[in-house]
Design an enzyme around this catalytic site. Structure first.
Site, mmCIF file in Angstrom:
data_model
loop_
_atom_site.group_PDB
_atom_site.id
_atom_site.type_symbol
_atom_site.label_atom_id
_atom_site.label_comp_id
_atom_site.label_asym_id
_atom_site.label_seq_id
_atom_site.Cartn_x
_atom_site.Cartn_y
_atom_site.Cartn_z
ATOM 1 N N MET A 79 -21.873 69.184 -36.932
ATOM 2 C CA MET A 79 -21.388 67.909 -36.403
ATOM 3 C C MET A 79 -20.321 67.350 -37.329
ATOM 4 S SD MET A 79 -23.189 67.221 -33.740
ATOM 5 C CE MET A 79 -24.525 68.200 -33.052
ATOM 6 N N THR A 80 -19.287 66.806 -36.741
ATOM 7 C CA THR A 80 -18.275 66.132 -37.553
ATOM 8 C C THR A 80 -18.628 64.649 -37.599
ATOM 9 O OG1 THR A 80 -16.615 67.736 -36.900
ATOM 10 C CG2 THR A 80 -15.808 65.635 -37.758
ATOM 11 N N ASP A 81 -18.819 64.124 -38.807
ATOM 12 C CA ASP A 81 -19.162 62.703 -38.947
ATOM 13 C C ASP A 81 -17.878 61.887 -39.061
ATOM 14 O OD1 ASP A 81 -21.846 63.494 -39.140
ATOM 15 O OD2 ASP A 81 -21.751 63.636 -41.332
ATOM 16 N N ALA A 130 -40.251 60.060 -50.538
ATOM 17 C CA ALA A 130 -40.482 59.949 -51.981
ATOM 18 C C ALA A 130 -41.816 60.551 -52.415
ATOM 19 C CB ALA A 130 -40.414 58.487 -52.393
ATOM 20 N N ASP A 164 -29.372 56.955 -51.560
ATOM 21 C CA ASP A 164 -29.100 57.255 -50.147
ATOM 22 C C ASP A 164 -29.882 58.511 -49.777
ATOM 23 O OD1 ASP A 164 -28.129 57.869 -47.649
ATOM 24 O OD2 ASP A 164 -26.028 58.098 -48.264
ATOM 25 N N ASP A 197 -32.660 68.003 -44.814
ATOM 26 C CA ASP A 197 -31.902 69.256 -44.684
ATOM 27 C C ASP A 197 -31.693 69.912 -46.046
ATOM 28 O OD1 ASP A 197 -31.751 68.885 -41.963
ATOM 29 O OD2 ASP A 197 -29.810 67.883 -42.053
ATOM 30 N N SER A 237 -30.421 65.135 -54.172
ATOM 31 C CA SER A 237 -29.526 64.698 -53.085
ATOM 32 C C SER A 237 -29.693 63.216 -52.755
ATOM 33 C CB SER A 237 -29.732 65.559 -51.827
ATOM 34 O OG SER A 237 -30.865 65.121 -51.106
HETATM 35 N N1 LIG Z 1 -36.967 58.633 -52.576
HETATM 36 C C1 LIG Z 1 -37.107 59.938 -52.857
HETATM 37 N N2 LIG Z 1 -37.393 60.343 -54.106
HETATM 38 C C2 LIG Z 1 -37.539 61.651 -54.412
HETATM 39 N N3 LIG Z 1 -37.441 62.644 -53.499
HETATM 40 C C3 LIG Z 1 -37.169 62.301 -52.236
HETATM 41 C C4 LIG Z 1 -36.992 60.944 -51.824
HETATM 42 N N4 LIG Z 1 -36.745 60.920 -50.500
HETATM 43 C C5 LIG Z 1 -36.753 62.212 -50.094
HETATM 44 N N5 LIG Z 1 -37.011 63.049 -51.123
HETATM 45 C C6 LIG Z 1 -37.104 64.518 -51.078
HETATM 46 O O1 LIG Z 1 -36.519 64.956 -49.861
HETATM 47 C C7 LIG Z 1 -37.513 65.595 -49.029
HETATM 48 C C8 LIG Z 1 -37.261 65.257 -47.579
HETATM 49 O O2 LIG Z 1 -37.307 63.862 -47.425
HETATM 50 P P1 LIG Z 1 -37.778 63.174 -46.049
HETATM 51 O O3 LIG Z 1 -39.199 63.484 -45.783
HETATM 52 O O4 LIG Z 1 -37.393 61.735 -46.151
HETATM 53 O O5 LIG Z 1 -36.890 63.961 -45.007
HETATM 54 P P2 LIG Z 1 -36.148 63.418 -43.704
HETATM 55 O O6 LIG Z 1 -36.897 62.234 -43.169
HETATM 56 O O7 LIG Z 1 -35.948 64.594 -42.816
HETATM 57 O O8 LIG Z 1 -34.781 62.948 -44.325
HETATM 58 P P3 LIG Z 1 -33.403 62.663 -43.570
HETATM 59 O O9 LIG Z 1 -33.715 62.512 -42.111
HETATM 60 O O10 LIG Z 1 -32.918 61.409 -44.252
HETATM 61 O O11 LIG Z 1 -32.589 63.857 -43.904
HETATM 62 C C9 LIG Z 1 -38.844 65.103 -49.556
HETATM 63 O O12 LIG Z 1 -39.869 66.028 -49.251
HETATM 64 C C10 LIG Z 1 -38.539 65.003 -51.049
HETATM 65 O O13 LIG Z 1 -38.563 66.284 -51.641
HETATM 66 K K LIG Z 2 -27.884 61.662 -49.879
#
Ligand SMILES: Nc1ncnc2c1ncn2[C@@H]1O[C@H](COP(=O)(O)OP(=O)(O)OP(=O)(O)O)[C@@H](O)[C@H]1O
Ligand SMILES: [K+]
Length: 254
Positions: A12-14, A170, A195, A201, A233
């Protein structure tokens, strides 16, 4: 060189505009910044995996237009094979034929989730990895804590999954498998998140990298390392722009 990580998914292009507030319907507001970014769940996962050093190939279709051309360039810049990236003049309805040999483990990320997902996906995925929202759509169980994720895991095992990972932001992840039916919590390190866009992903891309290149690691160890990468990330803004390169990561991850 044969790809060790093959991702089937979207590009996807953002088109990102930064404004002080959202416009109301029909209103024009002044923005202060605009940028075009590369996203899409399939490509994001592939980019993260490639940046860790994996030989990757993306199977996807983009339009025969300037965004599509730029996207193909972006994939090439990231060292991703575009041998199976196609460009079409038709409307954007993507279909993918997947051929998986016995050595490319199938890691399935049901995003965006469909409540009526074809039940064969549960049976044929080696690893089924979803986030809290996807887990709720698939099972009807709202996931607010580890115990809820464990319930989801058990239900998905009943549907035929071999190994289920539920990412918990988290809190890291919950894993459960047919071989180890006692759910395990794999926590993420404490970081200052700025963020979290694209964290899921980043996690899936990292996990694909470990599955392909460090298959002897335990699943728990792969998840722990993938948590570390995804947690990097969340400390930078954007999606692919926040994904770390191998050279910038602690070398004990490799
Ligand atoms: N606040 C945070 N601190 C540390 N690690 C985090 C945090 N948020 C996410 N992660 C890491 O990223 C992984 C994926 O996060 P999350 O479960 O929020 O995925 P998601 O909801 O699919 O994210 P998105 O839709 O934003 O890509 C977590 O299992 C963890 O390893
Ligand atoms: K990010």
């Amino acid at each position: 060189m044969a790809a060790q990580v093959v991702v089937v998914g979207s590009c996807m292009t953002d088109l990102v505009s930064l404004t002080t507030r959202l416009p109301k319907a029909g209103e024009t507001v002044l923005g202060h910044k605009f940028f075009i970014g590369f996203g899409g769940k399939g490509a994001n996962q592939c980019v993260q995996s490639a940046r860790l050093g994996a030989n990757t190939s993306l199977i996807c279709k983009v339009g025969k237009d300037s965004f599509g051309n730029d996207y193909v360039e972006n994939l090439k810049k990231n060292g991703i094979s575009t041998a199976f990236v196609d460009q079409t003049t038709d409307a954007a309805t993507g279909t993918a034929s997947i051929i998986v040999n016995s050595e490319v483990k199938t890691l399935f990320n049901p995003a965006p989730a469909l409540a009526d997902l074809d039940p064969q996906f549960y049976i044929y995925s080696d690893i089924f990895c979803c986030n809290e929202t996807e887990a709720e759509i698939l099972t009807g169980i709202p996931v607010g804590n580890l115990e809820d994720a464990e319930k989801v895991g058990r239900m998905l095992l009943e549907r035929g999954c071999k190994l289920v990972i539920v990412t918990l932001g988290a809190e890291g992840c919950m894993m459960i498998s047919v071989e180890e039916p006692i759910p395990k919590h794999v926590p993420a390190g404490k970081v200052r998140a700025v963020d979290t866009t694209g964290a899921g992903d980043s996690f899936v891309g990292a996990l694909a990298f470990y599955l392909a290149y460090y298959p002897k690691l335990s699943m728990e160890e792969m998840i722990r390392k993938s948590n570390c990468i995804a947690s990097v990330s969340v400390q930078a803004s954007g999606t692919q722009s926040s994904y770390p390169y191998r050279k910038d990561l602690p070398q004990d991850l490799f």
